[in-house]
Write a protein that holds these residues in place. Structure first.
Motif, PDB file in Angstrom:
ATOM      1  N   ALA A 193       0.833  -1.208   0.000  1.00  0.00           N
ATOM      2  CA  ALA A 193       0.000   0.000   0.000  1.00  0.00           C
ATOM      3  C   ALA A 193       0.865   1.255   0.000  1.00  0.00           C
ATOM      4  O   ALA A 193       0.586   2.215  -0.727  1.00  0.00           O
ATOM      5  CB  ALA A 193      -0.937  -0.010   1.204  1.00  0.00           C
ATOM      6  N   LEU A 194       1.930   1.260   0.817  1.00  0.00           N
ATOM      7  CA  LEU A 194       2.824   2.418   0.856  1.00  0.00           C
ATOM      8  C   LEU A 194       3.552   2.614  -0.469  1.00  0.00           C
ATOM      9  O   LEU A 194       3.681   3.741  -0.951  1.00  0.00           O
ATOM     10  CB  LEU A 194       3.841   2.267   1.990  1.00  0.00           C
ATOM     11  CG  LEU A 194       3.321   2.530   3.396  1.00  0.00           C
ATOM     12  CD1 LEU A 194       4.392   2.188   4.434  1.00  0.00           C
ATOM     13  CD2 LEU A 194       2.892   3.980   3.543  1.00  0.00           C
ATOM     14  N   ILE A 195       4.033   1.517  -1.053  1.00  0.00           N
ATOM     15  CA  ILE A 195       4.731   1.631  -2.338  1.00  0.00           C
ATOM     16  C   ILE A 195       3.783   2.174  -3.400  1.00  0.00           C
ATOM     17  O   ILE A 195       4.159   3.032  -4.200  1.00  0.00           O
ATOM     18  CB  ILE A 195       5.324   0.267  -2.762  1.00  0.00           C
ATOM     19  CG1 ILE A 195       6.486  -0.107  -1.842  1.00  0.00           C
ATOM     20  CG2 ILE A 195       5.783   0.305  -4.222  1.00  0.00           C
ATOM     21  CD1 ILE A 195       6.991  -1.525  -2.032  1.00  0.00           C
ATOM     22  N   ALA A 196       2.552   1.687  -3.393  1.00  0.00           N
ATOM     23  CA  ALA A 196       1.575   2.143  -4.387  1.00  0.00           C
ATOM     24  C   ALA A 196       1.306   3.642  -4.253  1.00  0.00           C
ATOM     25  O   ALA A 196       1.152   4.341  -5.250  1.00  0.00           O
ATOM     26  CB  ALA A 196       0.277   1.352  -4.246  1.00  0.00           C
ATOM     27  N   ARG A 197       1.268   4.140  -3.009  1.00  0.00           N
ATOM     28  CA  ARG A 197       0.956   5.555  -2.790  1.00  0.00           C
ATOM     29  C   ARG A 197       2.164   6.473  -2.884  1.00  0.00           C
ATOM     30  O   ARG A 197       2.068   7.576  -3.405  1.00  0.00           O
ATOM     31  CB  ARG A 197       0.305   5.737  -1.414  1.00  0.00           C
ATOM     32  CG  ARG A 197      -1.137   5.352  -1.355  1.00  0.00           C
ATOM     33  CD  ARG A 197      -1.864   5.933  -0.160  1.00  0.00           C
ATOM     34  NE  ARG A 197      -1.136   5.941   1.082  1.00  0.00           N
ATOM     35  CZ  ARG A 197      -1.123   4.944   1.973  1.00  0.00           C
ATOM     36  NH1 ARG A 197      -1.804   3.854   1.737  1.00  0.00           N
ATOM     37  NH2 ARG A 197      -0.452   5.058   3.092  1.00  0.00           N
ATOM     38  N   LYS A 198       3.316   6.018  -2.348  1.00  0.00           N
ATOM     39  CA  LYS A 198       4.452   6.924  -2.176  1.00  0.00           C
ATOM     40  C   LYS A 198       5.716   6.503  -2.913  1.00  0.00           C
ATOM     41  O   LYS A 198       6.641   7.300  -3.016  1.00  0.00           O
ATOM     42  CB  LYS A 198       4.809   7.025  -0.686  1.00  0.00           C
ATOM     43  CG  LYS A 198       3.724   7.587   0.198  1.00  0.00           C
ATOM     44  CD  LYS A 198       4.243   7.616   1.614  1.00  0.00           C
ATOM     45  CE  LYS A 198       3.299   8.335   2.548  1.00  0.00           C
ATOM     46  NZ  LYS A 198       3.890   8.453   3.893  1.00  0.00           N
ATOM     47  N   GLY A 199       5.792   5.260  -3.340  1.00  0.00           N
ATOM     48  CA  GLY A 199       7.019   4.753  -3.949  1.00  0.00           C
ATOM     49  C   GLY A 199       7.896   4.066  -2.915  1.00  0.00           C
ATOM     50  O   GLY A 199       7.765   4.295  -1.706  1.00  0.00           O
ATOM     51  N   LEU A 200       8.779   3.240  -3.384  1.00  0.00           N
ATOM     52  CA  LEU A 200       9.626   2.425  -2.517  1.00  0.00           C
ATOM     53  C   LEU A 200      10.524   3.263  -1.615  1.00  0.00           C
ATOM     54  O   LEU A 200      10.690   2.964  -0.434  1.00  0.00           O
ATOM     55  CB  LEU A 200      10.474   1.489  -3.385  1.00  0.00           C
ATOM     56  CG  LEU A 200      11.407   0.540  -2.654  1.00  0.00           C
ATOM     57  CD1 LEU A 200      10.623  -0.400  -1.749  1.00  0.00           C
ATOM     58  CD2 LEU A 200      12.228  -0.250  -3.648  1.00  0.00           C
ATOM     59  N   ASP A 201      11.105   4.305  -2.140  1.00  0.00           N
ATOM     60  CA  ASP A 201      12.050   5.098  -1.358  1.00  0.00           C
ATOM     61  C   ASP A 201      11.398   5.799  -0.168  1.00  0.00           C
ATOM     62  O   ASP A 201      12.079   6.165   0.788  1.00  0.00           O
ATOM     63  CB  ASP A 201      12.746   6.133  -2.241  1.00  0.00           C
ATOM     64  CG  ASP A 201      13.685   5.478  -3.244  1.00  0.00           C
ATOM     65  OD1 ASP A 201      14.118   4.336  -2.994  1.00  0.00           O
ATOM     66  OD2 ASP A 201      13.972   6.103  -4.278  1.00  0.00           O
ATOM     67  N   ALA A 202      10.096   5.989  -0.220  1.00  0.00           N
ATOM     68  CA  ALA A 202       9.402   6.690   0.853  1.00  0.00           C
ATOM     69  C   ALA A 202       8.989   5.761   1.995  1.00  0.00           C
ATOM     70  O   ALA A 202       8.490   6.227   3.020  1.00  0.00           O
ATOM     71  CB  ALA A 202       8.168   7.402   0.307  1.00  0.00           C
ATOM     72  N   VAL A 203       9.200   4.461   1.861  1.00  0.00           N
ATOM     73  CA  VAL A 203       8.795   3.515   2.903  1.00  0.00           C
ATOM     74  C   VAL A 203       9.770   3.616   4.077  1.00  0.00           C
ATOM     75  O   VAL A 203      10.963   3.357   3.928  1.00  0.00           O
ATOM     76  CB  VAL A 203       8.759   2.063   2.365  1.00  0.00           C
ATOM     77  CG1 VAL A 203       8.461   1.077   3.491  1.00  0.00           C
ATOM     78  CG2 VAL A 203       7.728   1.930   1.258  1.00  0.00           C
TER      79      VAL A 203
END
Length: 194
Positions: free
Chosen positions: A20-30
């Motif tokens: 869900a986080l990757i879908a919304r913000k991208g991998l680097d933002a996790v």
């Protein structure tokens, strides 16, 4: 009485939160803090399930591949030859929201896999397995007279894999060029060329 915790279910919840986080913000933002909040846990509560962020990300990448494989097995069933090959390709292609989310996760991990040998191994293993399965389907199709082209089946499988990776990237970056209808028509044209 102590509370019984299903650790596998918790791990799946955490992986779903990563997706869900990757879908919304991208991998680097996790971040671990965001991930804990997304999963509904206190910061630090992820430690019993994963050693750290890299292990969580690796699990999320593995889950994407496993989900595709499980879906493909169900879709293929007893089919062989071109029917089986087309079904396998359809499960890898981002044709609906579920497969588009998987593409978003997988494409995000490709850059990380360049520098993380564990993630690279997940990718290599999956691609090798798909290549082998595709070449097997092509050999069945050739034996059944469904294809007659002179190209070796392994080379045709490589062309399919490159096309499918292109669909995943294009569905994310230039979606108007990778609509489900366009993807299916392109795949059918490629298969017809065999």
């Amino acid at each position: 009485m102590p509370k019984i915790v299903d650790h596998d279910a918790r791990r799946r919840e955490i992986v779903a939160a990563v997706w869900a986080l990757i879908a919304r913000k991208g991998l680097d933002a996790v971040t671990m803090r965001d991930l804990a909040a997304e999963a509904g846990y206190a910061n630090g509560a992820l430690a019993p399930y994963f050693r750290g962020k890299d292990d969580i990300l690796l699990a999320a990448f593995q889950y994407a591949v496993e989900s595709t494989d499980a879906r493909a097995e169900r879709a293929i069933g007893d089919a062989t030859g071109l029917v089986a090959l087309r079904r396998l390709c359809h499960e890898i292609m981002p044709l609906d929201e579920t497969r588009l989310l998987e593409a978003r996760v997988v494409v995000a991990f490709w850059g990380r896999a360049l520098h993380d040998r564990r993630m690279a191994a997940v990718h290599v293993t999956a691609v090798d397995r798909w290549r082998q399965r595709m070449a097997g389907c092509l050999a069945e199709a050739r034996a059944a007279g469904e294809i007659r082209g002179a190209a070796p089946d392994e080379r045709s499988a490589d062309a399919l894999l490159a096309t499918l990776a292109g669909f995943q990237v294009n569905a994310l970056l230039v979606p108007h060029t990778a609509t489900p209808d366009h993807q299916r028509a392109t795949l059918d044209g490629l298969l017809a060329s065999f």
